[in-house]
Write an enzyme that holds these catalytic residues in place. Sequence first.
Site, short mmCIF file in Angstrom:
data_model
loop_
_atom_site.label_atom_id
_atom_site.label_comp_id
_atom_site.label_asym_id
_atom_site.label_seq_id
_atom_site.Cartn_x
_atom_site.Cartn_y
_atom_site.Cartn_z
N TRP A 173 -5.85 -2.74 1.27
CA TRP A 173 -4.71 -1.51 1.46
C TRP A 173 -3.62 -1.85 2.88
CZ3 TRP A 173 -2.81 -0.60 -2.91
CH2 TRP A 173 -3.36 -0.67 -4.11
N ASP B 175 0.20 4.92 5.65
CA ASP B 175 0.32 4.77 4.01
C ASP B 175 -0.66 5.68 4.13
OD1 ASP B 175 -0.69 4.81 1.55
OD2 ASP B 175 -1.12 2.71 2.08
N LYS C 15 -2.74 10.62 -6.03
CA LYS C 15 -4.02 10.99 -5.46
C LYS C 15 -4.18 12.47 -5.38
CE LYS C 15 -4.72 6.30 -4.72
NZ LYS C 15 -5.51 5.97 -4.77
#
Lengths: 360, 360
Positions: free
Chosen positions: A102, A172, A196
């Site tokens: 990511w 992030d 999430k």
Amino acid sequence: MKDIFNFAPGPALLPEKVMIKAQKEFLNWRELGLSVMEVSHRSKDFLELAESTEVNFRELLGVPDNYKILFLQGGATLQFAAVPLNLAKQNSSADYLITGSWGKKSMKEAELFLDVNVVATSEHTGYTTVPDFKDWHLSNDSAYFHYTPNETIAGVEIDDLPDNINVPVVADMSSTILSKPIDISRYGLIYAGAQKNIGPSGLTIVIVREDLILNPSKFTPSVINYKVMSENNSMWNTPPTFAWYMAGLVLEWLKEEGGLNSIGLLNLKKSKKVYDLIDSSQFYISKVDKRYRSRTNIPFILFDPSLDSIFLKESAELGLVNLKGHRSVGGMRASIYNAMPEIGVDKLIDFMKFFENKYG
Amino acid sequence: MKDIFNFAPGPALLPEKVMIKAQKEFLNWRELGLSVMEVSHRSKDFLELAESTEVNFRELLGVPDNYKILFLQGGATLQFAAVPLNLAKQNSSADYLITGSWGKKSMKEAELFLDVNVVATSEHTGYTTVPDFKDWHLSNDSAYFHYTPNETIAGVEIDDLPDNINVPVVADMSSTILSKPIDISRYGLIYAGAQKNIGPSGLTIVIVREDLILNPSKFTPSVINYKVMSENNSMWNTPPTFAWYMAGLVLEWLKEEGGLNSIGLLNLKKSKKVYDLIDSSQFYISKVDKRYRSRTNIPFILFDPSLDSIFLKESAELGLVNLKGHRSVGGMRASIYNAMPEIGVDKLIDFMKFFENKYG
């Protein structure tokens, strides 16, 4: 209906109490005779919901007054572009620490808009660790420092940062937000996709220090222009109202559960149970540097990969679903977000012991 | 629970059958023991949903094979930026027809990225009509022609375009998509926020001719890069799965209702009932040029504006809600999307007659 424990990395499971409440009022929210998704975002009722959601975010995360909270769309991936567009000064560069897939994706997107300095990368290790602070090459003139505190695929989590970062820190936090207390004042900006720990996919949270949003690039689409969105209370255009509502219910649930101190301890306990089993076994293997193991995403491999499909089949039969690891890593991955009850982890561990006894 | 008829401009009401089905399977979708919003977008079940939703879109709208259908986030407002970023060649300009507030907003956003030529505007009329074709100033070298076939605030709808537009036609169809049959091949690109005729807010549909998406600006964020999204079946990143699911249910309902021919006739009938009443009355006034009256959004004013608040109060007491006009226009607005049953319109008309008799 069988109890299902969903270990998916995201979209992930949501708290059972939240889901039951949302179902109950699905057709008739606040006795309006309408669903929350049929109500104008500018109505009194929705504005109250929006306000209380922000208040709960501030309370749970301890967000200081000089930070804005924005409710956006497009996922963390759109923020990969929004961050450089909003934060970079003209001709500036930005520092990126790469500890997983990511982080690398966010860097690639940022390169569309500015020069990137890679502070350090653990790609050569298969993203199983974090480069030592002494090997980080921070630049002197970067607009910000970006990193990914938790990488969901390889399962690496960073708790600390070195003291010598003198530019705004951007994180992030898609997979760690609300999983434990954090010191927001350490950050210039954090962002997170909702799917999430916050709610369903389609909502993105940005928490940003207000002095950082004053000079967006003139090529910034208004919908990801933090200044425009901040001035319009995230309603420059129609927001994803149902996802926002679900996030509100999740935050209320989190407060009832005792807030982030309480959930943080529980998350530590849940992940420790899985790691303890892995460490006591010759059958399950974690490749991740013990100093940086993720509390949220626990990848592990079986000693004998030919048993992978049997493991997945038998676990699913017991209601333990979505344990397959990411294709780039293989093996298994147990993603244990806030909504995973301890009993789900206990059932997973019981199954893992049983499976090892049977096939090990 | 009282029957509520919601005349909101959007987020708008959704078909009752759809809402009941979604509530029923909210906790247990496809007997998975999970909500659709807890399922991975890359799971077999969700991919089937995504596929069937696209198939139904193609069937209902008659989308030719050389058009891509994208399922995005950010609302039509993000498309205001995405269109110039994806479609404009370097140093090119684009033609914009302005027949209302939304067209003007889309133009303002486009100006961030290219030069805009205003083909014509009806702003001086208060957006109550469409400029005559003969007064349109089309440019010779524009990358595309953009317009808003239905303006929700002033209530102006355009059915035809002149024959001399020789560049791709781009249309913001947020408030008309699926309301009647259209000839997709007439367009280069259409886009629509979902929250009127498609589903809840948070989903945006783009239908684009595939030869137009090959050369996006290098400054295009990946999430709104049509080429990237097309190559990844709208799953470059996590899509808004629940909104996508709801859109799927709405499309199935539309097919059961007989498709766009059938719903188009019904929409015409519903709007005609309201306009007939307005035209037969001295009490209610429509300011819009009769040739361009919207079938979807019907603004009207009361002869005596001091009765506005009483009208809104008494209508709401009967379950006819959200009839207040946009603040820039005043008076009332009845937004009559696909999900508004004819009986809702009949009740509105009965109330309007009753109110006129009482106060007129």
